[in-house]
Structure formats: C-alpha cells, structure tokens
Design an enzyme around this catalytic site. Structure first.
Site, PDB file in Angstrom:
ATOM      1  N   GLY A  40     -31.577 -73.999  54.441  1.00 44.04           N
ATOM      2  CA  GLY A  40     -30.962 -74.291  53.147  1.00 44.04           C
ATOM      3  C   GLY A  40     -30.150 -75.554  53.348  1.00 44.04           C
ATOM      4  O   GLY A  40     -29.179 -75.546  54.096  1.00 44.04           O
ATOM      5  N   GLN A 224     -32.533 -75.966  60.991  1.00 42.25           N
ATOM      6  CA  GLN A 224     -31.814 -75.162  61.987  1.00 42.25           C
ATOM      7  C   GLN A 224     -31.055 -76.094  62.951  1.00 42.25           C
ATOM      8  O   GLN A 224     -30.660 -77.162  62.535  1.00 42.25           O
ATOM      9  CB  GLN A 224     -32.768 -74.227  62.753  1.00 42.25           C
TER      10      GLN A 224
HETATM   11  P1  GDP Z   1     -27.642 -78.021  56.517  1.00 41.09           P
HETATM   12  O1  GDP Z   1     -28.421 -76.767  56.560  1.00 41.09           O
HETATM   13  O2  GDP Z   1     -27.406 -78.596  57.879  1.00 41.09           O
HETATM   14  O3  GDP Z   1     -28.197 -79.045  55.577  1.00 41.09           O
HETATM   15  O4  GDP Z   1     -26.193 -77.636  55.961  1.00 41.09           O
HETATM   16  P2  GDP Z   1     -25.888 -76.662  54.705  1.00 41.09           P
HETATM   17  O5  GDP Z   1     -26.179 -77.403  53.466  1.00 41.09           O
HETATM   18  O6  GDP Z   1     -26.496 -75.332  54.892  1.00 41.09           O
HETATM   19  O7  GDP Z   1     -24.321 -76.435  54.910  1.00 41.09           O
HETATM   20  C1  GDP Z   1     -23.423 -77.500  54.928  1.00 41.09           C
HETATM   21  C2  GDP Z   1     -22.432 -77.311  53.775  1.00 41.09           C
HETATM   22  O8  GDP Z   1     -21.338 -78.175  53.957  1.00 41.09           O
HETATM   23  C3  GDP Z   1     -22.995 -77.649  52.416  1.00 41.09           C
HETATM   24  O9  GDP Z   1     -22.386 -76.836  51.451  1.00 41.09           O
HETATM   25  C4  GDP Z   1     -22.578 -79.109  52.205  1.00 41.09           C
HETATM   26  O10 GDP Z   1     -22.445 -79.475  50.838  1.00 41.09           O
HETATM   27  C5  GDP Z   1     -21.229 -79.096  52.869  1.00 41.09           C
HETATM   28  N1  GDP Z   1     -20.794 -80.356  53.483  1.00 41.09           N
HETATM   29  C6  GDP Z   1     -21.518 -81.289  54.171  1.00 41.09           C
HETATM   30  N2  GDP Z   1     -20.702 -82.247  54.665  1.00 41.09           N
HETATM   31  C7  GDP Z   1     -19.448 -81.894  54.305  1.00 41.09           C
HETATM   32  C8  GDP Z   1     -18.149 -82.454  54.568  1.00 41.09           C
HETATM   33  O11 GDP Z   1     -17.980 -83.465  55.247  1.00 41.09           O
HETATM   34  N3  GDP Z   1     -17.073 -81.795  54.052  1.00 41.09           N
HETATM   35  C9  GDP Z   1     -17.195 -80.646  53.324  1.00 41.09           C
HETATM   36  N4  GDP Z   1     -16.093 -80.066  52.864  1.00 41.09           N
HETATM   37  N5  GDP Z   1     -18.398 -80.096  53.068  1.00 41.09           N
HETATM   38  C10 GDP Z   1     -19.492 -80.708  53.567  1.00 41.09           C
HETATM   39  P1  IMO Z   2     -30.555 -74.754  58.265  1.00 36.68           P
HETATM   40  O1  IMO Z   2     -31.762 -75.667  58.301  1.00 36.68           O
HETATM   41  C1  IMO Z   2     -28.390 -71.401  60.009  1.00 36.68           C
HETATM   42  C2  IMO Z   2     -30.805 -68.303  61.947  1.00 36.68           C
HETATM   43  C3  IMO Z   2     -30.760 -66.943  61.288  1.00 36.68           C
HETATM   44  C4  IMO Z   2     -30.952 -66.054  62.503  1.00 36.68           C
HETATM   45  C5  IMO Z   2     -31.960 -66.851  63.367  1.00 36.68           C
HETATM   46  C6  IMO Z   2     -33.403 -66.448  63.174  1.00 36.68           C
HETATM   47  O2  IMO Z   2     -30.042 -74.508  56.903  1.00 36.68           O
HETATM   48  O3  IMO Z   2     -29.524 -75.244  59.212  1.00 36.68           O
HETATM   49  P2  IMO Z   2     -35.160 -66.802  61.210  1.00 36.68           P
HETATM   50  O4  IMO Z   2     -35.130 -66.389  59.778  1.00 36.68           O
HETATM   51  O5  IMO Z   2     -35.304 -68.276  61.412  1.00 36.68           O
HETATM   52  O6  IMO Z   2     -36.168 -66.041  62.024  1.00 36.68           O
HETATM   53  O7  IMO Z   2     -33.725 -66.368  61.797  1.00 36.68           O
HETATM   54  O8  IMO Z   2     -31.797 -68.209  62.950  1.00 36.68           O
HETATM   55  N1  IMO Z   2     -31.181 -69.416  61.058  1.00 36.68           N
HETATM   56  C7  IMO Z   2     -30.314 -70.303  60.544  1.00 36.68           C
HETATM   57  N2  IMO Z   2     -28.969 -70.346  60.627  1.00 36.68           N
HETATM   58  N3  IMO Z   2     -29.061 -72.367  59.362  1.00 36.68           N
HETATM   59  C8  IMO Z   2     -30.412 -72.352  59.289  1.00 36.68           C
HETATM   60  O9  IMO Z   2     -31.136 -73.351  58.760  1.00 36.68           O
HETATM   61  C9  IMO Z   2     -31.094 -71.259  59.871  1.00 36.68           C
HETATM   62  N4  IMO Z   2     -32.402 -70.904  59.968  1.00 36.68           N
HETATM   63  C10 IMO Z   2     -32.435 -69.790  60.704  1.00 36.68           C
HETATM   64  O10 IMO Z   2     -29.532 -66.713  60.651  1.00 36.68           O
HETATM   65  O11 IMO Z   2     -29.765 -65.963  63.230  1.00 36.68           O
HETATM   66 MG    MG Z   3     -28.265 -74.775  55.925  1.00 30.24          MG
END
Ligand code: GDP
Ligand code: IMO
Ligand code: MG
Length: 429
Positions: A40, A224
């Site tokens: 996500g 991930q």
């Molecule tokens: P990803 O899976 O690595 O793309 O990260 P996610 O989107 O799952 O989680 C990162 C979260 O942190 C998201 O809600 C972003 O909008 C937020 N985010 C990213 N950079 C920053 C930052 O510098 N500060 C804050 N407060 N939020 C951030």
């Molecule tokens: P992004 O790209 C955080 C974690 C799951 C679980 C393990 C295995 O958003 O950073 P799976 O469904 O892949 O077999 O789960 O990996 N996991 C993540 N944790 N961010 C992710 O993706 C993840 N994708 C899988 O929570 O521990």
């Molecule tokens: Mg994510």
C-alpha cells in the site's frame, strides 16, 4: 540517462510511494517490481491522498508509462478495481499501463488457503492477499500467469491441477472444499477479468529494456522492504519475494549492469506489521504516541503498525544488501515534540558489539540494542532547507548518515510531495 531503483530499507511502509511520486517527475517510465496487493503506497499531492497497491506510484504523472513487472503476483480483480478508481480521478487516460504477461495470477483459492493457514498457531500475520500461495505455485511450476487468462482451456487445466493438490490441504485445515459451481465461477471471472486487462498486457521486459536502450530515465519501485526479503530478511517472518534492489533486475529481466543508482527509503523511526523480531520496538504509551503521531495504520489492511526507534544496524544491513548509494529519510517531522528521541547505534551480542542486525533469529532475540539519545525538537512545519532544521534534528540526521555509511538524497518532513528537503538528485548526481 539514469536507471534508479527505489527500495524499502526496513519492514515496509517507509514512504516509498511518496518518493517514487517525487522522482517520477524526472523519469520517463516507472516500473513496479515484486509483490502484489500486499503493498500500500500512499501519495499526497496538494493535500489529496491516493493509495496504490499494484499500479506504480508514478501514476499521477500523465503520459508516463507505468509497468507491472513479470515478477509480481497480480489479483486481476484488485487491479481492475484500482484502474477504475484511478480512471475516476482522470488518471491512466493515455494508455500508460503495461502489465507483464508473465506475472503470476492470484486466484480465490490462494486467499482461501492463506486464511486457513493464518488462522493457526505460528501465523506470520500476512496481509491475506494470497501472496505466499501464489508465489508457492510459481516456484512449484504450476502457477497461472497473466498470459494463461487468455486461453480458457489452459486456465481450466491449471486451476484443476492446482486444486487437486490444494483441496486436501484446505480440508486438513478444517476448510470446505470448493463446489464445482464455485470453481467454474472462479475460472469464468478470472478469464473475464483477463479479457478486460488484455489491452494493457504485453512484453514488459522488452519494453523496459528498449526504454533503457534508448537512454530514457527509468525508475524502479520496490514494494515491502529489505527485512521482509525472502532470502535475506527476518525469515520466516518475511514476504515471499525478493524485495531487495536485486529483485528489480530479476522481476523485470533487466541486467544489473544497467542500474545506475539505488535509493533506500528509511523512516526516522521504525515500524513493522505482522509477527517477527523487532528489537527496538516500543510498547504501551510510548508506542502509541509514535503510532498516533505517524498515523501508523496499514495502508492495505488498516492494522495498527508496531512502532519503535530507528535501528541503524538493521539499516546498515539494508544498505549492504541492496547496494544503496544513498538514502531518503522520511517522517522526520513525526519525531517532533517527543520528549526524547532514541536511535539504536549498535547491538551487544554475547559481550561483543555488532554493527549489523544479526541474521539468526536466536541471535536477534539475545542481541541488546545500544541506544543513543537526543533531546526532542520542535515542529518542522514549513522547513524546506536542511540548514533551517533545528540543531538537535541535524545532529540526529548526521548520526544516521554517518552510521548508515551513505549520504541522504532527501529528508522528508511531511506526507505531501512539497514537504521535502531535496539534497541531491539520483537521476543527475
Ligand atoms: P510505502 O508503503 O513505503 O509507500 O509507505 P506507506 O504509504 O504505506 O506509509 C507511509 C505513510 O507515511 C503514508 O501515509 C505517507 O503519506 C506518510 N508519509 C510519507 N512521508 C512522510 C513524512 O515525511 N512525514 C509524514 N508525517 N508522513 C509521511
Ligand atoms: P509496502 O510495499 C509492510 C508484511 C506483512 C507480513 C509479511 C508477509 O506497503 O511497504 P504477505 O502478505 O506479503 O505474505 O505478508 O510481510 N508485509 C508488509 N508490511 N508493508 C508492506 O508493503 C508489506 N507487504 C507485506 O504484514 O508481516
Ligand atoms: Mg505501505
């Protein structure tokens, strides 16, 4: 021209989506490698939030090809939903999407078997998106690929062969065998979804190779993070794909000699979703304070993320495993107004100091984090220049940079595209 990989340095959710969106401006093409809708990735542009699960996070730059690599596992229904959502926002209107024809397909029985397994003792805490079972089928050479969706007879044969093996397992775990009507419906729906996706399906590897060959800037988007890598992460508490930078080459069929830069993304603290070791984890009020300040709830499952201090020995491991040239430090603003900020600078293991996270789970359990502590700092709102950061914040950032062993490409101080202190550009510098 440059070819740049963006890769997570921790356990995922480091802010890869934000950084990919930012770098997509300079890129010609954005290629997602590895994983599926377990990811996500959140983008915030002028206050508007968008979460991508399968489609690359370059999607907000109309006209730039967005490629789903062959190493991904794709649920066709989830992808169609995502395309519909993006289209409703006026995105993907110019045929930007290209889906690798050899990517594997997640089918309903993958999710069913995972749900049954995850309901048992010793569960990994997966996202229950069918990722593990689909990669198992691939490694077992009985997987269904995107290209198989267009040949109904072949699809039926593959599904039947898979279910012959999986139904007894489902029953063993107390699940019901799918009825013949249910299976027929799965096949029918998958084939129909395949037909709808067909205009976007093609030879992704050749497409990306040609782009690189013509001198285009290509950006690879990891999902991930390093510590969830199937070979090098905290096994078995990992995902089922190669999340490190090398996974970009493997997933898309691009040779390592074509890669110019690897940018690792790390939060200024650490989070993890699901089970598995997390030596710098906080509990109780301290964890809750970080969770609330950082909005640490899964973008895919909504689960509260486990929160703790930044683990530099783990980051060093990530830098080494992915050959990171530099880092993007995200969410520095989240640590504002904390009474104290800590960072793990080393581990003590059996009386010795170690500078990388141990790879053996028993060693990790015995390793004691050695922390450095900083007084908290005030709000970072509106800061766009590194020199305007408070002194303690800069000291913290300097420690991270020194112990990680590589420089920062950027420091992020808020979720919005604009809330970024850019230090250097991986496509140019
Ligand atoms: P990803 O899976 O690595 O793309 O990260 P996610 O989107 O799952 O989680 C990162 C979260 O942190 C998201 O809600 C972003 O909008 C937020 N985010 C990213 N950079 C920053 C930052 O510098 N500060 C804050 N407060 N939020 C951030
Ligand atoms: P992004 O790209 C955080 C974690 C799951 C679980 C393990 C295995 O958003 O950073 P799976 O469904 O892949 O077999 O789960 O990996 N996991 C993540 N944790 N961010 C992710 O993706 C993840 N994708 C899988 O929570 O521990
Ligand atoms: Mg994510």
């Amino acid at each position: 021209m440059s070819v740049v990989i963006v890769v997570g340095a921790q356990w995922g959710d480091e802010g890869k989506g934000k950084v990919v969106d930012l770098y997509a401006e300079a890129a010609d093409t954005v290629v997602r490698y590895g994983g599926g809708a377990n990811a996500g990735h959140t983008l915030v542009i002028k206050g508007q939030k968008l979460v991508t699960h399968l489609v690359p996070s370059g999607v907000c730059h109309p006209g730039k090809p967005c490629v789903l690599g062959d190493g991904m596992v794709i649920d066709p229904h989830t992808l169609l939903e995502e395309i519909a959502e993006l289209s409703a926002r006026g995105l993907l209107a110019n045929g930007e999407l290209l889906i690798g024809q050899d990517a594997h397909v997640i089918l309903p029985y993958h999710k069913r078997i995972e749900q049954l397994r995850e309901g048992r003792k010793g569960a990994i805490g997966t996202t229950r998106r069918g990722i593990g079972p689909a990669y198992e089928a691939k490694a077992g050479r009985r997987g269904v690929r995107i290209r198989d969706l267009f040949r109904r007879e072949r699809l039926r044969e593959l599904v039947d062969a898979n279910l012959e093996e999986l139904v007894p397992v489902m029953q063993h775990f107390g699940g019901a065998a799918p009825t013949a009507a249910e299976v027929a419906q799965w096949i029918d729906e998958a084939a129909t979804a395949g037909e709808r996706l067909r205009p976007h399906v093609g030879d992704a590897s050749r497409f990306v190779a040609d782009k690189i060959g013509r001198g285009a800037n290509v950006l690879f988007e990891g999902a991930q993070g390093t510590l969830l890598d199937i070979d090098h992460g905290t096994y078995p508490f990992v995902t089922s794909s190669s999340t490190i930078a090398a996974g970009a080459c493997q997933s898309t069929g691009i040779g390592p000699s074509k890669i110019d830069r690897v940018v690792g993304i790390t939060k200024a603290y650490a989070t993890r979703v699901g089970a598995g070791p997390f030596p710098t984890e906080l509990h109780g009020d301290a964890a809750e304070a970080l969770r609330q300040a950082g909005g640490e709830f899964g973008a895919t499952t909504g689960r509260p993320r486990r929160c703790g201090w930044l683990d530099l020995p783990a980051l060093r491991l990530g830098v080494r495993l992915s050959g990171m040239d530099g880092l993007a430090l995200t969410k520095l603003d989240v640590l504002a107004n904390m009474p104290e900020v800590k960072v793990c600078v080393a581990y003590k293991l059996d009386g010795r100091e170690v500078d990388e996270l141990p790879t053996d789970l028993d060693d990790i359990a015995r390793a004691e984090p050695v922390f450095a502590s900083y007084p908290g700092w005030g709000s970072l709102a509106g800061v766009t220049q590194f020199d305007d950061l408070p002194t303690t914040t800069r000291q913290y950032v300097d420690t991270v940079q020194r112990l990680a062993g590589v420089p920062f490409y950027l420091v992020s101080v808020g979720p919005d595209r604009a809330e970024t202190i850019v230090l250097s550009d991986p496509f140019r510098d």
